[in-house]
Each structure stands twice: as structure tokens, then as C-alpha cells.
Write an enzyme that holds these catalytic residues in place. Structure first.
Site, PDB file in Angstrom:
ATOM      1  N   LYS A 140       1.223   4.055  -3.044  1.00  0.00           N
ATOM      2  CA  LYS A 140       0.850   5.461  -2.820  1.00  0.00           C
ATOM      3  C   LYS A 140       2.043   6.400  -3.068  1.00  0.00           C
ATOM      4  O   LYS A 140       1.869   7.510  -3.575  1.00  0.00           O
ATOM      5  CB  LYS A 140       0.283   5.641  -1.404  1.00  0.00           C
ATOM      6  CG  LYS A 140      -1.056   4.928  -1.174  1.00  0.00           C
ATOM      7  CD  LYS A 140      -2.121   5.337  -2.179  1.00  0.00           C
ATOM      8  CE  LYS A 140      -3.506   4.808  -1.813  1.00  0.00           C
ATOM      9  NZ  LYS A 140      -4.520   5.150  -2.824  1.00  0.00           N
TER      10      LYS A 140
ATOM     11  N   ALA B 256       4.033   1.559  -0.929  1.00  0.00           N
ATOM     12  CA  ALA B 256       4.800   1.687  -2.183  1.00  0.00           C
ATOM     13  C   ALA B 256       3.907   2.207  -3.302  1.00  0.00           C
ATOM     14  O   ALA B 256       4.307   3.084  -4.078  1.00  0.00           O
ATOM     15  CB  ALA B 256       5.398   0.335  -2.570  1.00  0.00           C
TER      16      ALA B 256
ATOM     17  N   TYR C  37       0.847  -1.197   0.000  1.00  0.00           N
ATOM     18  CA  TYR C  37       0.000   0.000   0.000  1.00  0.00           C
ATOM     19  C   TYR C  37       0.886   1.251   0.000  1.00  0.00           C
ATOM     20  O   TYR C  37       0.693   2.173  -0.807  1.00  0.00           O
ATOM     21  CB  TYR C  37      -0.904  -0.021   1.240  1.00  0.00           C
ATOM     22  CG  TYR C  37      -1.934   1.086   1.282  1.00  0.00           C
ATOM     23  CD1 TYR C  37      -3.125   0.985   0.575  1.00  0.00           C
ATOM     24  CD2 TYR C  37      -1.726   2.237   2.043  1.00  0.00           C
ATOM     25  CE1 TYR C  37      -4.081   1.994   0.611  1.00  0.00           C
ATOM     26  CE2 TYR C  37      -2.664   3.250   2.094  1.00  0.00           C
ATOM     27  CZ  TYR C  37      -3.849   3.126   1.376  1.00  0.00           C
ATOM     28  OH  TYR C  37      -4.788   4.130   1.416  1.00  0.00           O
TER      29      TYR C  37
HETATM   30  N1  LIG Z   1     -10.232   5.988   4.061  1.00  0.00           N
HETATM   31  C1  LIG Z   1      -8.960   6.283   4.284  1.00  0.00           C
HETATM   32  O1  LIG Z   1      -8.471   6.251   5.432  1.00  0.00           O
HETATM   33  C2  LIG Z   1      -8.098   6.722   3.153  1.00  0.00           C
HETATM   34  C3  LIG Z   1      -7.022   7.609   3.427  1.00  0.00           C
HETATM   35  C4  LIG Z   1      -6.187   7.990   2.382  1.00  0.00           C
HETATM   36  C5  LIG Z   1      -6.445   7.560   1.107  1.00  0.00           C
HETATM   37  N2  LIG Z   1      -7.497   6.723   0.873  1.00  0.00           N
HETATM   38  C6  LIG Z   1      -7.696   6.294  -0.505  1.00  0.00           C
HETATM   39  O2  LIG Z   1      -8.957   6.715  -0.947  1.00  0.00           O
HETATM   40  C7  LIG Z   1      -9.356   5.882  -2.033  1.00  0.00           C
HETATM   41  C8  LIG Z   1     -10.802   5.501  -1.859  1.00  0.00           C
HETATM   42  O3  LIG Z   1     -10.925   4.704  -0.693  1.00  0.00           O
HETATM   43  P1  LIG Z   1     -12.097   4.914   0.378  1.00  0.00           P
HETATM   44  O4  LIG Z   1     -11.489   5.427   1.624  1.00  0.00           O
HETATM   45  O5  LIG Z   1     -13.215   5.695  -0.245  1.00  0.00           O
HETATM   46  O6  LIG Z   1     -12.490   3.426   0.664  1.00  0.00           O
HETATM   47  P2  LIG Z   1     -13.752   2.573   0.231  1.00  0.00           P
HETATM   48  O7  LIG Z   1     -13.490   1.205   0.754  1.00  0.00           O
HETATM   49  O8  LIG Z   1     -15.007   3.257   0.635  1.00  0.00           O
HETATM   50  O9  LIG Z   1     -13.680   2.623  -1.352  1.00  0.00           O
HETATM   51  C9  LIG Z   1     -12.785   1.839  -2.099  1.00  0.00           C
HETATM   52  C10 LIG Z   1     -13.518   1.433  -3.376  1.00  0.00           C
HETATM   53  O10 LIG Z   1     -12.584   0.785  -4.228  1.00  0.00           O
HETATM   54  C11 LIG Z   1     -13.236  -0.329  -4.798  1.00  0.00           C
HETATM   55  N3  LIG Z   1     -12.208  -1.278  -5.209  1.00  0.00           N
HETATM   56  C12 LIG Z   1     -11.394  -2.011  -4.446  1.00  0.00           C
HETATM   57  N4  LIG Z   1     -10.600  -2.789  -5.188  1.00  0.00           N
HETATM   58  C13 LIG Z   1     -10.898  -2.526  -6.466  1.00  0.00           C
HETATM   59  C14 LIG Z   1     -10.410  -3.004  -7.702  1.00  0.00           C
HETATM   60  N5  LIG Z   1      -9.431  -3.891  -7.750  1.00  0.00           N
HETATM   61  N6  LIG Z   1     -10.949  -2.501  -8.829  1.00  0.00           N
HETATM   62  C15 LIG Z   1     -11.928  -1.567  -8.788  1.00  0.00           C
HETATM   63  N7  LIG Z   1     -12.430  -1.073  -7.636  1.00  0.00           N
HETATM   64  C16 LIG Z   1     -11.915  -1.552  -6.502  1.00  0.00           C
HETATM   65  C17 LIG Z   1     -14.131  -0.846  -3.696  1.00  0.00           C
HETATM   66  O11 LIG Z   1     -15.178  -1.656  -4.202  1.00  0.00           O
HETATM   67  C18 LIG Z   1     -14.659   0.450  -3.100  1.00  0.00           C
HETATM   68  O12 LIG Z   1     -15.813   0.913  -3.764  1.00  0.00           O
HETATM   69  C19 LIG Z   1      -8.377   4.699  -2.052  1.00  0.00           C
HETATM   70  O13 LIG Z   1      -7.434   4.920  -3.086  1.00  0.00           O
HETATM   71  C20 LIG Z   1      -7.684   4.789  -0.696  1.00  0.00           C
HETATM   72  O14 LIG Z   1      -6.387   4.255  -0.728  1.00  0.00           O
HETATM   73  C21 LIG Z   1      -8.335   6.315   1.855  1.00  0.00           C
HETATM   74  C1  LIG Z   2      -1.537   1.013   8.001  1.00  0.00           C
HETATM   75  C2  LIG Z   2      -1.971   1.134   6.533  1.00  0.00           C
HETATM   76  C3  LIG Z   2      -3.216   0.379   6.199  1.00  0.00           C
HETATM   77  C4  LIG Z   2      -3.608   0.471   4.786  1.00  0.00           C
HETATM   78  C5  LIG Z   2      -5.058   0.360   4.432  1.00  0.00           C
HETATM   79  C6  LIG Z   2      -6.085   0.979   5.330  1.00  0.00           C
HETATM   80  C7  LIG Z   2      -6.392   2.272   5.389  1.00  0.00           C
HETATM   81  C8  LIG Z   2      -5.732   3.336   4.664  1.00  0.00           C
HETATM   82  C9  LIG Z   2      -5.635   4.521   5.197  1.00  0.00           C
HETATM   83  C10 LIG Z   2      -4.876   5.705   4.661  1.00  0.00           C
HETATM   84  O1  LIG Z   2      -4.422   5.603   3.361  1.00  0.00           O
HETATM   85  C11 LIG Z   2      -3.803   6.175   5.640  1.00  0.00           C
HETATM   86  C12 LIG Z   2      -2.703   5.166   5.798  1.00  0.00           C
HETATM   87  C13 LIG Z   2      -1.696   5.265   6.647  1.00  0.00           C
HETATM   88  C14 LIG Z   2      -1.513   6.450   7.524  1.00  0.00           C
HETATM   89  C15 LIG Z   2      -0.590   6.166   8.666  1.00  0.00           C
HETATM   90  C16 LIG Z   2      -0.294   7.105   9.576  1.00  0.00           C
HETATM   91  C17 LIG Z   2      -0.812   8.494   9.469  1.00  0.00           C
HETATM   92  C18 LIG Z   2      -0.050   9.477  10.342  1.00  0.00           C
HETATM   93  C19 LIG Z   2      -0.129  10.905   9.827  1.00  0.00           C
HETATM   94  C20 LIG Z   2      -1.137  11.807  10.460  1.00  0.00           C
HETATM   95  O2  LIG Z   2      -2.343  11.637  10.323  1.00  0.00           O
HETATM   96  O3  LIG Z   2      -0.727  12.805  11.118  1.00  0.00           O
END
Ligand SMILES: NC(=O)c1ccc[n+]([C@@H]2O[C@H](COP(=O)([O-])OP(=O)(O)OC[C@H]3O[C@@H](n4cnc5c(N)ncnc54)[C@H](O)[C@@H]3O)[C@@H](O)[C@H]2O)c1
Ligand SMILES: CCCCC/C=C\C=C\[C@H](O)C/C=C\C/C=C\CCCC(=O)O
Length: 136
Positions: A35, A33, A31
Site C-alpha cells: 500500500k 509495503a 500489505y
Molecule cells: N475493507 C477495508 O477495510 C479496506 C480499507 C482500505 C483499503 N481497502 C482496499 O480496498 C480494496 C478492495 O477491497 P474490499 O475492501 O472491497 O475487499 P473485498 O474482499 O470485498 O474485495 C476484494 C476483491 O479482490 C478480489 N481478489 C483478491 N485477490 C485477488 C487476486 N489475486 N486477483 C484478482 N482479484 C483478487 C477478491 O475476490 C474480492 O472480490 C483492496 O485493495 C483493499 O486493500 C480495503
Molecule cells: C492489520 C492489517 C490487516 C490487513 C488486511 C485487512 C484489512 C485491511 C484494512 C485496511 O486496509 C486498513 C488497514 C490497516 C489500518 C490500521 C490502522 C488504522 C488506524 C487509522 C485510523 O483509522 O484512524
């Protein structure tokens, strides 16, 4: 979309993560790598050199833990280190509401002076931009 192909230009906002800016996330190496790759791709394509050719702005949006389904990880979905996810966001004081991330997203849409910029969204600092040295 590219003006080079007769398009009107546009704007791409890549949803990366704060995981794409941190030096190490041992619990989620792939994840992290991927990002970091999204951030690098966005910065390269957000360079003026590409904008001149295509008329397309590019940004990376890097939120910290946000209240969506993705944070409900299990051992099945993420492997044996899954428990580190809630432990980490609890330590940070909780989850960002989706509305704060949307606010950042809209700020990027509306501000056309930030081509190539990397926006962070965190509970601690809110919405801000990562600063880079221009010559690196
Ligand atoms: N929620 C967080 O903490 C967070 C933080 C930073 C970044 N993000 C990023 O935001 C983006 C959206 O995630 P979210 O938080 O809305 O989560 P979410 O789980 O609500 O949405 C993820 C979506 O991706 C779809 N998906 C998963 N694998 C797939 C694939 N192989 N092909 C097509 N679709 C697929 C799922 O069905 C789902 O609808 C992601 O890229 C995630 O890495 C999330
Ligand atoms: C531990 C990673 C799990 C990956 C999948 C689940 C959720 C994804 C979440 C976001 O992309 C954020 C991921 C990691 C953030 C880790 C620490 C954040 C610290 C920084 C801050 O908020 O100040």
C-alpha cells in the site's frame, strides 16, 4: 487513454489504504509495503509532468477499516497475527461504512483540482487529504 497515444486522457484512482500512510503495521508487513508502494506510484504519476504528457489524473484513496469481506481475516488467510485486525478496528470505534468511502471516491472524480493528491477516509476525521511538503 493517454493523449500522447491519441486518447482523451482520463483519471485513475488507486485504492490504497491508510496502511499505506502509517509508519508501521507489524501484523501485515507485505500489505503495508504494497500500500505504501501504491501511494508512492500514485503521487509520482499524479505529478504535473506526467499530466502534461498523458492528460491522465492520478489519485490514491486511503480508507481505514471498512465494512467489506476483506476484514474477515482468519489465521489461514493472514497468519497468526490475524486477531489484531478486529482488535484494532474495535479500538478505533468500528468500521467505516462503504458509503463513506464511495463519497470520497466521488469527490475525487468530481474535483479536478486534486491531481496527485492522497485522500484519507477515517472514522475519526472523515474525508481529508494528506498534506505533503511541495519540495519533498
Ligand atoms: N475493507 C477495508 O477495510 C479496506 C480499507 C482500505 C483499503 N481497502 C482496499 O480496498 C480494496 C478492495 O477491497 P474490499 O475492501 O472491497 O475487499 P473485498 O474482499 O470485498 O474485495 C476484494 C476483491 O479482490 C478480489 N481478489 C483478491 N485477490 C485477488 C487476486 N489475486 N486477483 C484478482 N482479484 C483478487 C477478491 O475476490 C474480492 O472480490 C483492496 O485493495 C483493499 O486493500 C480495503
Ligand atoms: C492489520 C492489517 C490487516 C490487513 C488486511 C485487512 C484489512 C485491511 C484494512 C485496511 O486496509 C486498513 C488497514 C490497516 C489500518 C490500521 C490502522 C488504522 C488506524 C487509522 C485510523 O483509522 O484512524
Amino acid at each position: 487513454m493517454s493523449t500522447q497515444n491519441g486518447g482523451r486522457g482520463g483519471h485513475i484512482i488507486n485504492v490504497a489504504s491508510i496502511a499505506g500512510l502509517l509508519s508501521s503495521i507489524p501484523a501485515a508487513p507485505m500489505y503495508a509495503a504494497s500500500k505504501h508502494g501504491v501511494v508512492a506510484l500514485s503521487r509520482c504519476l499524479g505529478h504535473a509532468m506526467h499530466y502534461k504528457r498523458h492528460g491522465v489524473r492520478v489519485n490514491a484513496l486511503c480508507p481505514s477499516f471498512t465494512d467489506t469481506d476483506i476484514i474477515n481475516v482468519t489465521e489461514d488467510s493472514m497468519g497468526k497475527d490475524y486477531w489484531m485486525v478486529p482488535k484494532t478496528f474495535e479500538k478505533l470505534g468500528g468500521l467505516l461504512p462503504v458509503s463513506t468511502v464511495v463519497e470520497g471516491f466521488l469527490q475525487l472524480v468530481e474535483d479536478d483540482t486534486q491531481n496527485g493528491a492522497v485522500m484519507r477516509v477515517t472514522l475519526a476525521k472523515g474525508i481529508d487529504y494528506k498534506q505533503y511538503r511541495e519540495d519533498l
